[in-house]
Each structure stands twice: as structure tokens, then as C-alpha cells.
Design an enzyme around this catalytic site. Sequence first.
Site, PDB file in Angstrom:
ATOM      1  N   LYS A 116      82.500 -39.054 -32.027  1.00  0.00           N
ATOM      2  CA  LYS A 116      81.047 -38.899 -31.852  1.00  0.00           C
ATOM      3  C   LYS A 116      80.349 -38.539 -33.180  1.00  0.00           C
ATOM      4  O   LYS A 116      80.999 -38.146 -34.153  1.00  0.00           O
ATOM      5  CB  LYS A 116      80.789 -37.819 -30.802  1.00  0.00           C
ATOM      6  N   TYR A 170      77.189 -45.238 -20.811  1.00  0.00           N
ATOM      7  CA  TYR A 170      77.331 -44.016 -20.007  1.00  0.00           C
ATOM      8  C   TYR A 170      76.654 -44.148 -18.636  1.00  0.00           C
ATOM      9  O   TYR A 170      76.289 -43.129 -18.040  1.00  0.00           O
ATOM     10  CB  TYR A 170      76.733 -42.832 -20.758  1.00  0.00           C
ATOM     11  N   PHE A 216      71.945 -34.327 -17.774  1.00  0.00           N
ATOM     12  CA  PHE A 216      72.150 -34.402 -19.223  1.00  0.00           C
ATOM     13  C   PHE A 216      72.127 -35.830 -19.767  1.00  0.00           C
ATOM     14  O   PHE A 216      72.333 -36.045 -20.957  1.00  0.00           O
ATOM     15  CB  PHE A 216      73.471 -33.707 -19.610  1.00  0.00           C
ATOM     16  N   ARG A 235      93.428 -37.779 -23.067  1.00  0.00           N
ATOM     17  CA  ARG A 235      92.654 -36.671 -22.485  1.00  0.00           C
ATOM     18  C   ARG A 235      93.312 -35.323 -22.792  1.00  0.00           C
ATOM     19  O   ARG A 235      92.624 -34.330 -23.045  1.00  0.00           O
ATOM     20  CB  ARG A 235      92.447 -36.892 -20.984  1.00  0.00           C
ATOM     21  N   ASN A 287      80.772 -32.600 -28.825  1.00  0.00           N
ATOM     22  CA  ASN A 287      82.176 -32.295 -28.546  1.00  0.00           C
ATOM     23  C   ASN A 287      83.134 -33.287 -29.200  1.00  0.00           C
ATOM     24  O   ASN A 287      84.255 -33.482 -28.755  1.00  0.00           O
ATOM     25  CB  ASN A 287      82.423 -32.128 -27.044  1.00  0.00           C
ATOM     26  N   HIS A 341      84.957 -38.805 -27.259  1.00  0.00           N
ATOM     27  CA  HIS A 341      84.902 -39.254 -25.868  1.00  0.00           C
ATOM     28  C   HIS A 341      86.195 -39.999 -25.579  1.00  0.00           C
ATOM     29  O   HIS A 341      86.720 -40.696 -26.457  1.00  0.00           O
ATOM     30  CB  HIS A 341      83.711 -40.199 -25.638  1.00  0.00           C
ATOM     31  N   GLU A 356      85.410 -49.671 -20.301  1.00  0.00           N
ATOM     32  CA  GLU A 356      84.912 -49.172 -21.594  1.00  0.00           C
ATOM     33  C   GLU A 356      85.460 -49.996 -22.762  1.00  0.00           C
ATOM     34  O   GLU A 356      84.746 -50.234 -23.741  1.00  0.00           O
ATOM     35  CB  GLU A 356      85.269 -47.690 -21.743  1.00  0.00           C
TER      36      GLU A 356
HETATM   37  P1  CMP Z   1      82.036 -37.272 -22.689  1.00  0.00           P
HETATM   38  O1  CMP Z   1      83.516 -37.222 -22.484  1.00  0.00           O
HETATM   39  O2  CMP Z   1      81.531 -38.146 -23.789  1.00  0.00           O
HETATM   40  O3  CMP Z   1      81.329 -37.729 -21.319  1.00  0.00           O
HETATM   41  C1  CMP Z   1      79.974 -37.429 -21.060  1.00  0.00           C
HETATM   42  C2  CMP Z   1      79.429 -36.378 -21.986  1.00  0.00           C
HETATM   43  O4  CMP Z   1      78.285 -35.689 -21.528  1.00  0.00           O
HETATM   44  C3  CMP Z   1      80.460 -35.282 -22.180  1.00  0.00           C
HETATM   45  O5  CMP Z   1      81.534 -35.781 -22.968  1.00  0.00           O
HETATM   46  C4  CMP Z   1      79.615 -34.171 -22.798  1.00  0.00           C
HETATM   47  O6  CMP Z   1      79.544 -34.257 -24.213  1.00  0.00           O
HETATM   48  C5  CMP Z   1      78.215 -34.464 -22.250  1.00  0.00           C
HETATM   49  N1  CMP Z   1      77.738 -33.413 -21.350  1.00  0.00           N
HETATM   50  C6  CMP Z   1      76.623 -32.683 -21.507  1.00  0.00           C
HETATM   51  N2  CMP Z   1      76.451 -31.823 -20.494  1.00  0.00           N
HETATM   52  C7  CMP Z   1      77.493 -31.991 -19.650  1.00  0.00           C
HETATM   53  C8  CMP Z   1      77.895 -31.389 -18.415  1.00  0.00           C
HETATM   54  N3  CMP Z   1      77.179 -30.421 -17.849  1.00  0.00           N
HETATM   55  N4  CMP Z   1      79.044 -31.821 -17.840  1.00  0.00           N
HETATM   56  C9  CMP Z   1      79.767 -32.818 -18.399  1.00  0.00           C
HETATM   57  N5  CMP Z   1      79.436 -33.422 -19.561  1.00  0.00           N
HETATM   58  C10 CMP Z   1      78.319 -33.024 -20.192  1.00  0.00           C
END
Ligand code: CMP
Length: 137
Positions: free
Chosen positions: A10, A50, A58, A86, A113, A116, A127
Site C-alpha cells: 500500500k 474493493y 470506511f 495472510r 496497514n 493487502h 483479485e
Molecule cells: P485490507 O486487507 O486492504 O482490506 C480492506 C481495508 O480496509 C483493510 O485492509 C483496512 O486497511 C481498511 N479498513 C479500515 N477500517 C476498517 C475496519 N473497520 N475493518 C476492516 N478494515 C478496515
Amino acid sequence: MIERTLSIIKPDAVERNLIGQIINIFEKNNIVIRAIKRVKLNKKDAENFYSVHKDRPFFNDLCQYMSSSDVVVMVLEGENAVLKNRELMGATNPKDAAKGTIRNLFALSLDKNSVHGSDSKENANIEIKFFFKDLAN
Ligand code: CMP
């Protein structure tokens, strides 16, 4: 079973020059980088990618963030690659991520974070097709 899964480094990690360190973690764990490219998503791309999260509160912030600067998208290949990726990433929220995982080492927040990864083999196929048409499982 040898599987493929999609990984995205990311914007927060690309901006901090962490691409190599993250790939190193995959390679040390017998994951092969089957395909890789650095791209800048636009907001529509991020919304399409997404779309499973489209009803979550979010969603807009997530798509805004993922289209804010370059990301690196990769097809990872290896034994049980979906689950292994994961495990190597750690929990979505870095506060909950196990020691030594990518998110424990590098992530800044729930949004920033660092990585992904596809959450199932079915989603991995969807994906992977999104970025690398010929490489789905
Ligand atoms: P990712 O694995 O990229 O999938 C969706 C992303 O949404 C997740 O990582 C987080 O970075 C983001 N996100 C933000 N808020 C939330 C939440 N409350 N729960 C899960 N994902 C979230």
C-alpha cells in the site's frame, strides 16, 4: 497445494521505501513473486477492486487512500499461498498483528496497514484477474 494469491503493497509502505523489505519476507518464506508491477490506481479502480466493501463505513476513505499514490501489486505463488500470505501479513489492525508479521513490523494504522492480501482462494482469483488477466488459479 501450490496456489496463487494477490498482494498489494500500500501507499504508506511504498512511500517509506519498504518494497524490498516486504518482498524479502515473502521470499524467505518460500513464496515466489510470480508477477509484479507498480501502479497508481485512480479512485474508480480502487472502488472496483474493493467493491466487496462498498457498504462499509470506511469504503470511501479506503478508496481515497488506495488511490492517493503508487502501490505495488504482486501475484504470490507457493504452497497454500492464500493462507500463508495472510499469516505473514498479520491481523488487519496492526495493534493486533502478531510479532514479526509485516503489519507488526511496518504498519502505521488500520488504514495505513502496509499490505493487502486476498482473503480466500475464490477472491484471490477475482483479485488476480483484476491486475494480471492470465494468471488466475
Ligand atoms: P485490507 O486487507 O486492504 O482490506 C480492506 C481495508 O480496509 C483493510 O485492509 C483496512 O486497511 C481498511 N479498513 C479500515 N477500517 C476498517 C475496519 N473497520 N475493518 C476492516 N478494515 C478496515
